[in-house]
Structures are given as structure tokens and as C-alpha cells.
Motif scaffolding. Structure first.
Motif, PDB file in Angstrom:
ATOM      1  N   GLU A  20      39.835  -5.203  -0.778  1.00  0.00           N
ATOM      2  CA  GLU A  20      40.928  -4.257  -0.569  1.00  0.00           C
ATOM      3  C   GLU A  20      41.469  -3.746  -1.902  1.00  0.00           C
ATOM      4  OE1 GLU A  20      42.127  -2.909   2.238  1.00  0.00           O
ATOM      5  OE2 GLU A  20      40.609  -3.954   3.397  1.00  0.00           O
ATOM      6  N   HIS A  21      41.524  -4.617  -2.894  1.00  0.00           N
ATOM      7  CA  HIS A  21      41.999  -4.229  -4.228  1.00  0.00           C
ATOM      8  C   HIS A  21      41.062  -3.188  -4.826  1.00  0.00           C
ATOM      9  CE1 HIS A  21      43.040  -4.694  -8.509  1.00  0.00           C
ATOM     10  NE2 HIS A  21      44.237  -5.000  -8.041  1.00  0.00           N
ATOM     11  N   ARG A  22      39.774  -3.413  -4.697  1.00  0.00           N
ATOM     12  CA  ARG A  22      38.770  -2.473  -5.201  1.00  0.00           C
ATOM     13  C   ARG A  22      38.914  -1.112  -4.526  1.00  0.00           C
ATOM     14  NH1 ARG A  22      34.367  -5.299  -3.833  1.00  0.00           N
ATOM     15  NH2 ARG A  22      34.938  -6.906  -5.309  1.00  0.00           N
ATOM     16  N   ILE A  23      39.122  -1.103  -3.225  1.00  0.00           N
ATOM     17  CA  ILE A  23      39.288   0.139  -2.469  1.00  0.00           C
ATOM     18  C   ILE A  23      40.520   0.896  -2.957  1.00  0.00           C
ATOM     19  CG2 ILE A  23      39.875   1.063  -0.184  1.00  0.00           C
ATOM     20  CD1 ILE A  23      38.085  -1.215   0.980  1.00  0.00           C
ATOM     21  N   GLU A  24      41.621   0.185  -3.144  1.00  0.00           N
ATOM     22  CA  GLU A  24      42.859   0.831  -3.600  1.00  0.00           C
ATOM     23  C   GLU A  24      42.710   1.381  -5.018  1.00  0.00           C
ATOM     24  OE1 GLU A  24      45.625   1.612  -1.851  1.00  0.00           O
ATOM     25  OE2 GLU A  24      44.420   0.900  -0.183  1.00  0.00           O
ATOM     26  N   GLU A  25      42.012   0.658  -5.883  1.00  0.00           N
ATOM     27  CA  GLU A  25      41.784   1.163  -7.242  1.00  0.00           C
ATOM     28  C   GLU A  25      40.948   2.430  -7.216  1.00  0.00           C
ATOM     29  OE1 GLU A  25      40.140  -2.253  -9.315  1.00  0.00           O
ATOM     30  OE2 GLU A  25      42.044  -2.462 -10.419  1.00  0.00           O
ATOM     31  N   GLN A  26      39.938   2.460  -6.350  1.00  0.00           N
ATOM     32  CA  GLN A  26      39.104   3.660  -6.232  1.00  0.00           C
ATOM     33  C   GLN A  26      39.925   4.846  -5.736  1.00  0.00           C
ATOM     34  OE1 GLN A  26      35.911   2.381  -3.664  1.00  0.00           O
ATOM     35  NE2 GLN A  26      34.715   1.533  -5.362  1.00  0.00           N
ATOM     36  N   LYS A  27      40.812   4.599  -4.778  1.00  0.00           N
ATOM     37  CA  LYS A  27      41.676   5.682  -4.274  1.00  0.00           C
ATOM     38  C   LYS A  27      42.556   6.226  -5.386  1.00  0.00           C
ATOM     39  CE  LYS A  27      42.157   4.127   0.514  1.00  0.00           C
ATOM     40  NZ  LYS A  27      43.117   3.576   1.489  1.00  0.00           N
ATOM     41  N   GLU A  28      43.112   5.338  -6.204  1.00  0.00           N
ATOM     42  CA  GLU A  28      43.963   5.780  -7.313  1.00  0.00           C
ATOM     43  C   GLU A  28      43.171   6.595  -8.326  1.00  0.00           C
ATOM     44  OE1 GLU A  28      46.340   2.864  -9.242  1.00  0.00           O
ATOM     45  OE2 GLU A  28      47.566   2.519  -7.466  1.00  0.00           O
ATOM     46  N   MET A  29      41.951   6.164  -8.606  1.00  0.00           N
ATOM     47  CA  MET A  29      41.103   6.902  -9.554  1.00  0.00           C
ATOM     48  C   MET A  29      40.778   8.292  -9.016  1.00  0.00           C
ATOM     49  SD  MET A  29      40.831   5.106 -12.247  1.00  0.00           S
ATOM     50  CE  MET A  29      39.514   5.876 -13.119  1.00  0.00           C
ATOM     51  N   GLU A  30      40.495   8.388  -7.730  1.00  0.00           N
ATOM     52  CA  GLU A  30      40.185   9.670  -7.110  1.00  0.00           C
ATOM     53  C   GLU A  30      41.397  10.602  -7.131  1.00  0.00           C
ATOM     54  OE1 GLU A  30      38.689   8.719  -3.228  1.00  0.00           O
ATOM     55  OE2 GLU A  30      36.840   7.870  -4.047  1.00  0.00           O
ATOM     56  N   ASN A  31      42.568  10.041  -6.948  1.00  0.00           N
ATOM     57  CA  ASN A  31      43.781  10.857  -6.961  1.00  0.00           C
ATOM     58  C   ASN A  31      44.131  11.361  -8.357  1.00  0.00           C
ATOM     59  OD1 ASN A  31      44.158  10.557  -4.213  1.00  0.00           O
ATOM     60  ND2 ASN A  31      45.527   8.824  -4.414  1.00  0.00           N
ATOM     61  N   LYS A  32      43.714  10.645  -9.377  1.00  0.00           N
ATOM     62  CA  LYS A  32      43.993  11.062 -10.762  1.00  0.00           C
ATOM     63  C   LYS A  32      43.064  12.173 -11.212  1.00  0.00           C
ATOM     64  CE  LYS A  32      46.060   6.785 -12.375  1.00  0.00           C
ATOM     65  NZ  LYS A  32      45.966   5.667 -13.305  1.00  0.00           N
ATOM     66  N   GLU A  33      41.887  12.250 -10.599  1.00  0.00           N
ATOM     67  CA  GLU A  33      40.892  13.246 -11.024  1.00  0.00           C
ATOM     68  C   GLU A  33      41.190  14.620 -10.500  1.00  0.00           C
ATOM     69  OE1 GLU A  33      37.131  11.673  -9.846  1.00  0.00           O
ATOM     70  OE2 GLU A  33      37.134  10.220 -11.437  1.00  0.00           O
TER      71      GLU A  33
END
Length: 71
Positions: A58-71
Motif C-alpha cells: 500500500e505504501h508503494r502504491i501511495e508513493e507512485q500516486k504522489e509521483m504521478e501527481n507531481k509530474e
């Protein structure tokens, strides 16, 4: 154990209720609390590892979402 909800239910058995307001932070705090109850010998190894793997995923998924939102 396959979901974050199930991990929350495990923590609830020990009187641990976590809500910081940001899902990523909630997951990180759950990891800390889970580790503490495991170190104290209150939770079996197999249950601990299953819960920890769910939290890591779940942590990995949330980090990926944050990275996608920053791009």
C-alpha cells in the motif's frame, strides 16, 4: 490478510486507531505501531509478516500516486 482494512482491524485489537489525514502517513504510522506490538511479542510472526507486506504494498502504491501527481 490482503487489505489495509484488515491490517487496521489487527491494530484495533490492540487499541490502536490511526488517522493522520494523509493515507501515506497513516500507512507509515501503522508500520511503526505494528513493529512495536511485534517486538513486544503480542502478535504472531506470520500475522505480523502478512500485515507488514500489505502495508509495504500500500505504501508503494501511495508513493507512485504522489509521483504521478507531481509530474
Amino acid at each position: 490478510m490482503k487489505t489495509l482494512y484488515e491490517v487496521q482491524q489487527v491494530l484495533k485489537r490492540y487499541g490502536i486507531f490511526i488517522y493522520v489525514g494523509k493515507r501515506l502517513w497513516d500507512i507509515e504510522l501503522m508500520m511503526i505501531e505494528l513493529k512495536k506490538i511485534h517486538e513486544q511479542g503480542l502478535i504472531e510472526d506470520d500475522e505480523y509478516f502478512k500485515a507488514y507486506l500489505v502495508l509495504k504494498q500500500e505504501h508503494r502504491i501511495e508513493e507512485q500516486k504522489e509521483m504521478e501527481n507531481k509530474e
